[in-house]
Design a protein around this motif. Structure first.
Motif, short mmCIF file in Angstrom:
data_model
loop_
_atom_site.label_atom_id
_atom_site.label_comp_id
_atom_site.label_asym_id
_atom_site.label_seq_id
_atom_site.Cartn_x
_atom_site.Cartn_y
_atom_site.Cartn_z
N HIS A 183 3.51 40.17 33.41
CA HIS A 183 4.71 40.48 34.21
C HIS A 183 5.15 39.27 35.02
O HIS A 183 6.34 38.97 35.10
CB HIS A 183 4.43 41.67 35.13
N LEU A 184 4.20 38.58 35.63
CA LEU A 184 4.53 37.38 36.39
C LEU A 184 5.13 36.32 35.48
O LEU A 184 6.11 35.65 35.85
CB LEU A 184 3.27 36.86 37.08
N CYS A 185 4.58 36.17 34.29
CA CYS A 185 5.08 35.16 33.36
C CYS A 185 6.51 35.48 32.91
O CYS A 185 7.33 34.56 32.76
CB CYS A 185 4.17 35.06 32.14
N PHE A 195 -0.22 46.19 42.51
CA PHE A 195 0.76 45.74 41.53
C PHE A 195 1.03 46.82 40.50
O PHE A 195 2.18 47.04 40.10
CB PHE A 195 0.24 44.47 40.85
N VAL A 200 -1.25 42.17 35.35
CA VAL A 200 -0.47 41.41 36.33
C VAL A 200 0.15 40.17 35.71
O VAL A 200 1.34 39.87 35.91
CB VAL A 200 -1.38 41.01 37.52
N SER A 205 0.72 33.06 29.71
CA SER A 205 -0.18 34.13 30.15
C SER A 205 -1.63 33.65 30.18
O SER A 205 -2.39 34.00 31.09
CB SER A 205 -0.05 35.34 29.23
N LEU A 254 8.78 36.90 34.64
CA LEU A 254 9.68 36.53 35.73
C LEU A 254 9.94 35.02 35.75
O LEU A 254 11.03 34.58 36.13
CB LEU A 254 9.07 36.96 37.08
#
Length: 338
Positions: free
Chosen positions: A271-273, A325, A268, A288, A275
């Motif tokens: 991927h968030l980082c 996710f 997870v 991360s 964005l």
């Protein structure tokens, strides 16, 4: 029409860094304050100063190492996930999905059941060995056939390996009623029962893993261009992959030894980082680690709240967060792109 302005990515990175540091500090405070026993801020301040004059202060003193372990474990898992995704150029790479966590868990189960290991150092070395062997095994299986180690083949090989290793863990501990309960609880993944002494054994391994992973940022940027381009830029592709992989394996193995196999954080968080701050590993890797620490702290706090007066282990909470996710990533990616 009202014109909208967008902050350039390079300018937004320091803003996100300051924001996430503030979130991390807030989560650390909440982690110390929230639990099965309600405590007051004067007791929190007194416990932080080393005083244990009542039950509330003793409860806070027990939460402090737990919060530190959640912070370190989350940072390690988030960073190792970003490194693994960079090494394999695989959006589904994760210490859990690639079988690394379960490899460490199987090695620990065998060490406890068959060889009677009891020391913290033995746990850590055995877990790191298991994580390394699992990573080599999955990469070897994923490299068989046409096209080499494609992201899809690595994901399939890792998932199958995780299932197989999980079954082997059950087979190893099933005849041993004397250790079965403890191993099963550890296998769920959690940060409860943390002590400063336990963390002191794992800190050197985590420190080496963090250093190896963070200094691999430039190499991972080159590998993202493809092996041929990376070699043309002067990188030793095999050495770059091996050094980065060693850092990730140290992080995964050491974290699994002390916390058990905690899944989905390494999937997870990167991927968030991406964005938030883009794909440059010089920023992606430290972010991360930072957001991984925030995620595991938040998951631990949620586990204490939703099951009060009992609590859910953090591994269960991250599974509830990570499984949807994972499905979203798979549906978002075209199968041929994987």
């Amino acid at each position: 029409m009202i014109a909208t302005t967008r902050i350039p990515l390079r300018q937004s990175r320091p803003v996100w860094l300051a924001l996430m540091l503030a979130v991390l500090l807030l989560l650390c405070a909440l982690s110390v304050a929230i639990g099965t026993r309600d405590v007051d801020w004067p007791d929190i301040i007194a416990a932080l100063q080393g005083r244990i004059d009542n039950i509330s202060q003793a409860a806070i003193a027990a939460r402090i190492p737990r919060s530190l372990l959640a912070l370190l474990a989350g940072a390690a898992l988030g960073l190792s996930g970003a490194v693994m995704q960079g090494i394999t150029r695989n959006p589904l790479a994760d210490p859990g999905i690639l079988g690394v966590n379960m490899g460490a868990a199987l090695a620990v189960a065998i060490g406890v059941a068959w060889f009677g290991i009891v020391s913290a150092q033995a746990y850590i070395w055995v877990a790191i060995l298991g994580a390394g062997l699992a990573a080599v095994f999955v990469y070897t299986i994923g490299s068989v056939g046409r096209g080499g180690a494609t992201p899809l083949k690595l994901a399939l090989a890792g998932t199958a390996t995780s299932v197989a290793f999980s079954s082997l863990v059950v087979a190893v501990i099933l005849p041993r009623n004397d250790i079965a309960g403890g191993i099963r609880l550890w296998q769920v993944g959690g940060v409860g029962g943390a002590t400063m002494e336990r963390m002191s054994h794992v800190l050197p391994f985590l420190a080496v893993g963090f250093v190896l992973s963070l200094i691999s940022a430039k190499k991972l940027n080159a590998l993202a261009l493809g092996d041929d381009m990376a070699a043309g830029l002067g990188e030793r592709v095999a050495l770059a992959r091996a050094s980065a992989a060693l850092g990730a394996i140290l992080l995964c193995g050491a974290t699994t030894a002390v916390c058990g196999p905690i899944g989905f954080v390494g999937l997870v968080v990167p991927h968030l980082c991406r964005l938030l701050i883009g794909i440059d590993h010089r920023w992606l890797l430290p972010f991360s680690a930072l957001i991984g620490a925030c995620l595991l702290l938040a998951s631990d706090i949620i586990g204490r709240i939703i099951a009060r007066p009992n609590e859910l282990e953090v591994g269960i909470v991250t599974a509830f967060i990570g499984a949807p996710f994972f499905i979203w990533i798979v549906r978002r990616q075209r199968l041929r792109d994987l």
